[in-house]
Design a protein around this motif. Structure first.
Motif, PDB file in Angstrom:
ATOM      1  N   MET A   6      12.860 -26.264  20.657  1.00 23.12           N
ATOM      2  CA  MET A   6      13.463 -25.830  19.415  1.00 23.12           C
ATOM      3  C   MET A   6      14.713 -26.643  19.109  1.00 23.12           C
ATOM      4  SD  MET A   6      11.460 -23.637  18.132  1.00 23.12           S
ATOM      5  CE  MET A   6      12.424 -23.034  16.809  1.00 23.12           C
ATOM      6  N   ALA A   7      15.500 -26.951  20.133  1.00 21.48           N
ATOM      7  CA  ALA A   7      16.730 -27.711  19.899  1.00 21.48           C
ATOM      8  C   ALA A   7      16.414 -29.089  19.328  1.00 21.48           C
ATOM      9  CB  ALA A   7      17.525 -27.832  21.186  1.00 21.48           C
ATOM     10  N   GLU A   8      15.367 -29.732  19.838  1.00 22.87           N
ATOM     11  CA  GLU A   8      15.004 -31.054  19.314  1.00 22.87           C
ATOM     12  C   GLU A   8      14.614 -30.954  17.838  1.00 22.87           C
ATOM     13  OE1 GLU A   8      15.479 -33.850  20.664  1.00 22.87           O
ATOM     14  OE2 GLU A   8      15.532 -33.487  22.818  1.00 22.87           O
ATOM     15  N   LEU A   9      13.892 -29.918  17.471  1.00 23.11           N
ATOM     16  CA  LEU A   9      13.509 -29.742  16.068  1.00 23.11           C
ATOM     17  C   LEU A   9      14.720 -29.429  15.193  1.00 23.11           C
ATOM     18  CD1 LEU A   9      10.139 -27.817  16.319  1.00 23.11           C
ATOM     19  CD2 LEU A   9      10.497 -30.146  15.521  1.00 23.11           C
ATOM     20  N   LEU A  10      15.648 -28.652  15.706  1.00 22.42           N
ATOM     21  CA  LEU A  10      16.843 -28.331  14.925  1.00 22.42           C
ATOM     22  C   LEU A  10      17.687 -29.576  14.664  1.00 22.42           C
ATOM     23  CD1 LEU A  10      17.888 -24.935  16.523  1.00 22.42           C
ATOM     24  CD2 LEU A  10      16.893 -25.318  14.263  1.00 22.42           C
ATOM     25  N   HIS A  11      17.642 -30.532  15.580  1.00 21.47           N
ATOM     26  CA  HIS A  11      18.362 -31.789  15.381  1.00 21.47           C
ATOM     27  C   HIS A  11      17.611 -32.747  14.457  1.00 21.47           C
ATOM     28  CE1 HIS A  11      21.626 -31.051  18.129  1.00 21.47           C
ATOM     29  NE2 HIS A  11      20.781 -30.739  19.094  1.00 21.47           N
ATOM     30  N   ASN A  12      16.362 -32.421  14.139  1.00 19.18           N
ATOM     31  CA  ASN A  12      15.522 -33.278  13.301  1.00 19.18           C
ATOM     32  C   ASN A  12      14.864 -32.454  12.194  1.00 19.18           C
ATOM     33  OD1 ASN A  12      15.388 -35.997  14.872  1.00 19.18           O
ATOM     34  ND2 ASN A  12      15.107 -34.415  16.422  1.00 19.18           N
ATOM     35  N   PRO A  13      15.616 -32.080  11.155  1.00 13.77           N
ATOM     36  CA  PRO A  13      15.070 -31.207  10.111  1.00 13.77           C
ATOM     37  C   PRO A  13      13.871 -31.808   9.373  1.00 13.77           C
ATOM     38  CG  PRO A  13      17.313 -31.909   9.568  1.00 13.77           C
ATOM     39  CD  PRO A  13      17.009 -32.407  10.937  1.00 13.77           C
ATOM     40  N   GLU A  14      13.771 -33.134   9.315  1.00 10.33           N
ATOM     41  CA  GLU A  14      12.618 -33.749   8.643  1.00 10.33           C
ATOM     42  C   GLU A  14      11.330 -33.483   9.425  1.00 10.33           C
ATOM     43  OE1 GLU A  14      14.110 -36.661  11.612  1.00 10.33           O
ATOM     44  OE2 GLU A  14      15.102 -35.475  10.084  1.00 10.33           O
ATOM     45  N   LYS A  15      11.430 -33.330  10.728  1.00 11.26           N
ATOM     46  CA  LYS A  15      10.259 -33.028  11.555  1.00 11.26           C
ATOM     47  C   LYS A  15       9.841 -31.570  11.366  1.00 11.26           C
ATOM     48  CE  LYS A  15      11.161 -36.823  14.445  1.00 11.26           C
ATOM     49  NZ  LYS A  15      10.910 -37.920  13.584  1.00 11.26           N
ATOM     50  N   ILE A  16      10.813 -30.681  11.206  1.00 13.59           N
ATOM     51  CA  ILE A  16      10.492 -29.275  10.903  1.00 13.59           C
ATOM     52  C   ILE A  16       9.778 -29.188   9.570  1.00 13.59           C
ATOM     53  CG2 ILE A  16      11.447 -27.015  10.330  1.00 13.59           C
ATOM     54  CD1 ILE A  16      13.678 -27.524  12.288  1.00 13.59           C
ATOM     55  N   ALA A  17      10.262 -29.917   8.585  1.00 12.07           N
ATOM     56  CA  ALA A  17       9.649 -29.886   7.251  1.00 12.07           C
ATOM     57  C   ALA A  17       8.206 -30.371   7.318  1.00 12.07           C
ATOM     58  CB  ALA A  17      10.462 -30.735   6.279  1.00 12.07           C
ATOM     59  N   ARG A  18       7.974 -31.427   8.088  1.00 13.85           N
ATOM     60  CA  ARG A  18       6.604 -31.955   8.190  1.00 13.85           C
ATOM     61  C   ARG A  18       5.689 -30.952   8.909  1.00 13.85           C
ATOM     62  NH1 ARG A  18       4.638 -37.828  10.475  1.00 13.85           N
ATOM     63  NH2 ARG A  18       2.425 -37.434  10.171  1.00 13.85           N
ATOM     64  N   ALA A  19       6.193 -30.312   9.956  1.00 14.63           N
ATOM     65  CA  ALA A  19       5.399 -29.309  10.676  1.00 14.63           C
ATOM     66  C   ALA A  19       5.111 -28.106   9.778  1.00 14.63           C
ATOM     67  CB  ALA A  19       6.125 -28.865  11.945  1.00 14.63           C
ATOM     68  N   ARG A  20       6.107 -27.679   9.014  1.00 14.15           N
ATOM     69  CA  ARG A  20       5.916 -26.550   8.107  1.00 14.15           C
ATOM     70  C   ARG A  20       4.884 -26.889   7.027  1.00 14.15           C
ATOM     71  NH1 ARG A  20      11.191 -24.444   6.359  1.00 14.15           N
ATOM     72  NH2 ARG A  20      10.977 -23.236   8.241  1.00 14.15           N
ATOM     73  N   GLU A  21       4.940 -28.112   6.518  1.00 11.34           N
ATOM     74  CA  GLU A  21       3.974 -28.551   5.507  1.00 11.34           C
ATOM     75  C   GLU A  21       2.550 -28.536   6.077  1.00 11.34           C
ATOM     76  OE1 GLU A  21       3.017 -32.824   3.618  1.00 11.34           O
ATOM     77  OE2 GLU A  21       5.068 -32.097   3.277  1.00 11.34           O
ATOM     78  N   GLU A  22       2.406 -29.011   7.314  1.00  4.81           N
ATOM     79  CA  GLU A  22       1.091 -29.006   7.956  1.00  4.81           C
ATOM     80  C   GLU A  22       0.584 -27.574   8.151  1.00  4.81           C
ATOM     81  OE1 GLU A  22      -0.531 -31.658  11.455  1.00  4.81           O
ATOM     82  OE2 GLU A  22       0.514 -29.901  12.283  1.00  4.81           O
ATOM     83  N   LEU A  23       1.474 -26.682   8.597  1.00  8.55           N
ATOM     84  CA  LEU A  23       1.088 -25.277   8.772  1.00  8.55           C
ATOM     85  C   LEU A  23       0.693 -24.642   7.447  1.00  8.55           C
ATOM     86  CD1 LEU A  23       3.694 -24.064  11.377  1.00  8.55           C
ATOM     87  CD2 LEU A  23       1.217 -23.939  11.621  1.00  8.55           C
TER      88      LEU A  23
END
Length: 134
Positions: free
Chosen positions: A1-18
């Protein structure tokens, strides 16, 4: 989770895929859906590469005198496998210290002990006994 919090663009891409697979209206994720979530799988693999559950695997013992990569191991020598260092090897992982799930997209690297680039749970006889449950 910490790695994703440091990389908001990766969270956005994962959320888009979901949202594409499950639906943006709060649909329920089912186990068969996981095969259709390659970016989420890549996030898990990248996390296991950077932060293995156990940095050193269970010790192994050489059954006979052997030479591995120009190093001679005598019979009964105890060998510790440093999975943490393997996940950061610059000759295997370009830009090894960055969190980049994209490096696993389009590659058939598995974390279940078949691919030695990524073995956070060990492999073969000494692998984690819980791995068949994943």
């Amino acid at each position: 989770m910490a790695e994703l919090l440091h990389n908001p663009e990766k969270i956005a891409r994962a959320r888009e895929e979901l949202d594409q697979v499950v639906g943006g209206d709060g649909g329920t994720l089912q186990e068969p859906d996981i095969a259709r979530l390659p970016y989420l799988q890549a996030i898990v693999k990248e996390t296991l590469r950077l932060h293995p559950p156990v940095p050193l695997l269970i010790p192994h013992k050489a059954e006979s005198d052997i030479e591995i990569c120009r190093y001679r191991l005598p019979r009964h020598a105890q060998v510790l496998v440093n999975v943490w260092a393997m996940g950061r090897a610059p000759n295997v992982w370009p830009d090894q210290d960055s969190f980049s799930p994209e490096r696993f997209l389009g590659r058939e690297i598995d974390f279940k002990g078949r691919d030695f680039e990524l073995i956070p749970f060990g492999s073969r006889r000494r692998m984690c006994p819980g791995i068949p449950l994943t």
